[in-house]
Design a protein around this motif. Structure first.
Motif, PDB file in Angstrom:
ATOM      1  N   ARG A  62       7.514  -9.256   1.277  1.00  0.00           N
ATOM      2  CA  ARG A  62       6.053  -9.409   1.182  1.00  0.00           C
ATOM      3  C   ARG A  62       5.658 -10.889   1.250  1.00  0.00           C
ATOM      4  O   ARG A  62       4.641 -11.247   1.847  1.00  0.00           O
ATOM      5  CB  ARG A  62       5.535  -8.797  -0.121  1.00  0.00           C
ATOM      6  CG  ARG A  62       5.707  -7.295  -0.216  1.00  0.00           C
ATOM      7  CD  ARG A  62       4.962  -6.708  -1.400  1.00  0.00           C
ATOM      8  NE  ARG A  62       5.428  -7.263  -2.666  1.00  0.00           N
ATOM      9  CZ  ARG A  62       6.468  -6.802  -3.360  1.00  0.00           C
ATOM     10  NH1 ARG A  62       7.163  -5.763  -2.878  1.00  0.00           N
ATOM     11  NH2 ARG A  62       6.828  -7.343  -4.498  1.00  0.00           N
ATOM     12  N   ARG A  77      -3.369 -11.723  -2.761  1.00  0.00           N
ATOM     13  CA  ARG A  77      -3.098 -10.780  -1.672  1.00  0.00           C
ATOM     14  C   ARG A  77      -1.622 -10.682  -1.313  1.00  0.00           C
ATOM     15  O   ARG A  77      -1.222  -9.788  -0.556  1.00  0.00           O
ATOM     16  CB  ARG A  77      -3.907 -11.165  -0.435  1.00  0.00           C
ATOM     17  CG  ARG A  77      -5.412 -11.041  -0.605  1.00  0.00           C
ATOM     18  CD  ARG A  77      -6.157 -11.556   0.622  1.00  0.00           C
ATOM     19  NE  ARG A  77      -5.968 -12.999   0.785  1.00  0.00           N
ATOM     20  CZ  ARG A  77      -6.434 -13.700   1.823  1.00  0.00           C
ATOM     21  NH1 ARG A  77      -7.101 -13.077   2.792  1.00  0.00           N
ATOM     22  NH2 ARG A  77      -6.233 -15.005   1.894  1.00  0.00           N
ATOM     23  N   LYS A  79       0.859  -9.634  -2.997  1.00  0.00           N
ATOM     24  CA  LYS A  79       1.442  -8.355  -3.439  1.00  0.00           C
ATOM     25  C   LYS A  79       1.120  -7.211  -2.477  1.00  0.00           C
ATOM     26  O   LYS A  79       1.851  -6.217  -2.424  1.00  0.00           O
ATOM     27  CB  LYS A  79       0.947  -8.022  -4.845  1.00  0.00           C
ATOM     28  CG  LYS A  79       1.480  -8.983  -5.902  1.00  0.00           C
ATOM     29  CD  LYS A  79       1.019  -8.595  -7.294  1.00  0.00           C
ATOM     30  CE  LYS A  79       1.599  -9.533  -8.338  1.00  0.00           C
ATOM     31  NZ  LYS A  79       1.165  -9.174  -9.721  1.00  0.00           N
ATOM     32  N   ASP A  80       0.036  -7.354  -1.725  1.00  0.00           N
ATOM     33  CA  ASP A  80      -0.359  -6.319  -0.765  1.00  0.00           C
ATOM     34  C   ASP A  80      -0.310  -6.849   0.664  1.00  0.00           C
ATOM     35  O   ASP A  80      -1.073  -6.413   1.524  1.00  0.00           O
ATOM     36  CB  ASP A  80      -1.786  -5.830  -1.086  1.00  0.00           C
ATOM     37  CG  ASP A  80      -1.898  -5.249  -2.477  1.00  0.00           C
ATOM     38  OD1 ASP A  80      -1.059  -4.406  -2.830  1.00  0.00           O
ATOM     39  OD2 ASP A  80      -2.812  -5.665  -3.227  1.00  0.00           O
ATOM     40  N   PHE A  82       1.665  -6.435   3.153  1.00  0.00           N
ATOM     41  CA  PHE A  82       1.902  -5.483   4.232  1.00  0.00           C
ATOM     42  C   PHE A  82       0.596  -4.823   4.669  1.00  0.00           C
ATOM     43  O   PHE A  82       0.347  -4.628   5.865  1.00  0.00           O
ATOM     44  CB  PHE A  82       2.907  -4.411   3.809  1.00  0.00           C
ATOM     45  CG  PHE A  82       4.280  -4.929   3.509  1.00  0.00           C
ATOM     46  CD1 PHE A  82       4.764  -6.083   4.100  1.00  0.00           C
ATOM     47  CD2 PHE A  82       5.103  -4.265   2.610  1.00  0.00           C
ATOM     48  CE1 PHE A  82       6.037  -6.566   3.821  1.00  0.00           C
ATOM     49  CE2 PHE A  82       6.373  -4.732   2.326  1.00  0.00           C
ATOM     50  CZ  PHE A  82       6.839  -5.885   2.927  1.00  0.00           C
ATOM     51  N   ASP A  83      -0.250  -4.481   3.693  1.00  0.00           N
ATOM     52  CA  ASP A  83      -1.525  -3.852   4.024  1.00  0.00           C
ATOM     53  C   ASP A  83      -2.440  -4.820   4.777  1.00  0.00           C
ATOM     54  O   ASP A  83      -3.102  -4.433   5.749  1.00  0.00           O
ATOM     55  CB  ASP A  83      -2.231  -3.387   2.743  1.00  0.00           C
ATOM     56  CG  ASP A  83      -1.507  -2.245   2.053  1.00  0.00           C
ATOM     57  OD1 ASP A  83      -0.810  -1.485   2.751  1.00  0.00           O
ATOM     58  OD2 ASP A  83      -1.621  -2.134   0.814  1.00  0.00           O
ATOM     59  N   HIS A  84      -2.449  -6.083   4.355  1.00  0.00           N
ATOM     60  CA  HIS A  84      -3.314  -7.074   5.000  1.00  0.00           C
ATOM     61  C   HIS A  84      -2.841  -7.408   6.414  1.00  0.00           C
ATOM     62  O   HIS A  84      -3.639  -7.849   7.252  1.00  0.00           O
ATOM     63  CB  HIS A  84      -3.383  -8.345   4.154  1.00  0.00           C
ATOM     64  CG  HIS A  84      -4.118  -8.171   2.861  1.00  0.00           C
ATOM     65  ND1 HIS A  84      -5.486  -8.027   2.794  1.00  0.00           N
ATOM     66  CD2 HIS A  84      -3.670  -8.097   1.579  1.00  0.00           C
ATOM     67  CE1 HIS A  84      -5.859  -7.890   1.532  1.00  0.00           C
ATOM     68  NE2 HIS A  84      -4.774  -7.912   0.775  1.00  0.00           N
ATOM     69  N   LYS A  86      -1.618  -5.276   8.581  1.00  0.00           N
ATOM     70  CA  LYS A  86      -1.809  -4.160   9.514  1.00  0.00           C
ATOM     71  C   LYS A  86      -2.817  -4.544  10.594  1.00  0.00           C
ATOM     72  O   LYS A  86      -3.867  -5.118  10.312  1.00  0.00           O
ATOM     73  CB  LYS A  86      -2.292  -2.924   8.763  1.00  0.00           C
ATOM     74  CG  LYS A  86      -1.205  -2.234   7.951  1.00  0.00           C
ATOM     75  CD  LYS A  86      -1.749  -1.008   7.230  1.00  0.00           C
ATOM     76  CE  LYS A  86      -0.655  -0.322   6.417  1.00  0.00           C
ATOM     77  NZ  LYS A  86      -1.183   0.840   5.658  1.00  0.00           N
ATOM     78  N   ASP A  87      -2.475  -4.220  11.848  1.00  0.00           N
ATOM     79  CA  ASP A  87      -3.321  -4.476  13.015  1.00  0.00           C
ATOM     80  C   ASP A  87      -3.489  -5.964  13.317  1.00  0.00           C
ATOM     81  O   ASP A  87      -4.269  -6.333  14.206  1.00  0.00           O
ATOM     82  CB  ASP A  87      -4.716  -3.835  12.849  1.00  0.00           C
ATOM     83  CG  ASP A  87      -4.651  -2.330  12.609  1.00  0.00           C
ATOM     84  OD1 ASP A  87      -3.803  -1.686  13.240  1.00  0.00           O
ATOM     85  OD2 ASP A  87      -5.430  -1.830  11.783  1.00  0.00           O
TER      86      ASP A  87
END
Length: 221
Positions: A62, A77, A79-80, A82-84, A86-87
């Motif tokens: 991460r 951010r 910790k997240d 991977f979500d951020h 995306k795309d």
């Protein structure tokens, strides 16, 4: 009278769990962004040695994605990440568990943005301290703790003294300089760490020198 003393180790302001596995890794990713000239479209990430064994459990995966998104070491951010990503960023991980010639906490990055591609290798040395050991096949050894100038040139006679003289007119004191080349009369790379920043007009001048291929300026990260 009883006297006591307390010794504190002060490290970077960061998202945990570990300065070497998180903060240092974020900083290596951010150096990659500066060298590439922006957040990459694609990234191949290779963890070596102890990193290869622990990068998932300690959050280094991460952390490197967060760094490649140009998040700072204290950005919630991370910790997240991977979500951020995306795309925005396509990435893949590999691990090599036994590379005896490399630092225990080494990560290699192969990055692409549009038509531009770069490679770099970074070492996370604890406390958020890093060392970029290699850039595009050139020995480098810079830390990103100082203002850093990366100049790729022809292996031209007098080029080192010429660039150093230009920098001196900006009152930039050179702290370290690493120079390497592919071969005699081939491509060379000057990596210069300075105590202070450099003016935009100076960078523009260096870029227009006929034997200069590329100029990258990295402020303190």
């Amino acid at each position: 009278m009883e006297r006591s003393s307390v010794f504190d180790m002060i490290g970077p302001v960061m998202i945990g769990p570990s300065s070497s596995h998180t903060a240092g890794v974020v900083r290596i990713g951010r150096v990659g962004v500066k060298l590439l000239g922006g957040v990459p479209d694609e990234a191949e990430i290779i963890f070596y040695n102890s990193f290869a064994q622990t990068y998932e459990g300690h959050g280094s995966d991460r952390a490197i994605v967060a760094g490649l998104m140009d998040f700072d070491t204290d950005d919630a951010r991370i910790k997240d990440a991977f979500d951020h990503a995306k795309d925005k960023l396509t990435y893949k991980f590999r691990s090599v568990g036994n590379a005896s010639t490399k630092h225990p906490n080494t990560v290699f990055l192969r990055l692409k943005k549009g038509d531009k591609k770069i490679e770099l290798e970074g070492e996370s040395r604890g406390g958020g301290v890093i060392r970029i050991s290699n850039f595009n096949g050139f020995a480098s050894g810079f830390t990103a703790n100082l203002h850093t100038l990366v100049v790729t040139t022809d292996d031209a006679q007098g080029s080192i003294a010429f660039i150093s003289d230009i920098i001196s007119h900006d009152d930039c004191n050179i702290a370290t300089m690493t120079v390497s080349r592919k071969g005699k009369n081939d491509v060379a790379c000057q990596i210069i760490e300075m105590d202070s920043g450099i003016n935009d007009i100076t960078l523009q001048y260096i870029r227009h020198i006929k034997w200069v291929h590329d100029v990258i300026y990295i402020p303190v990260i």
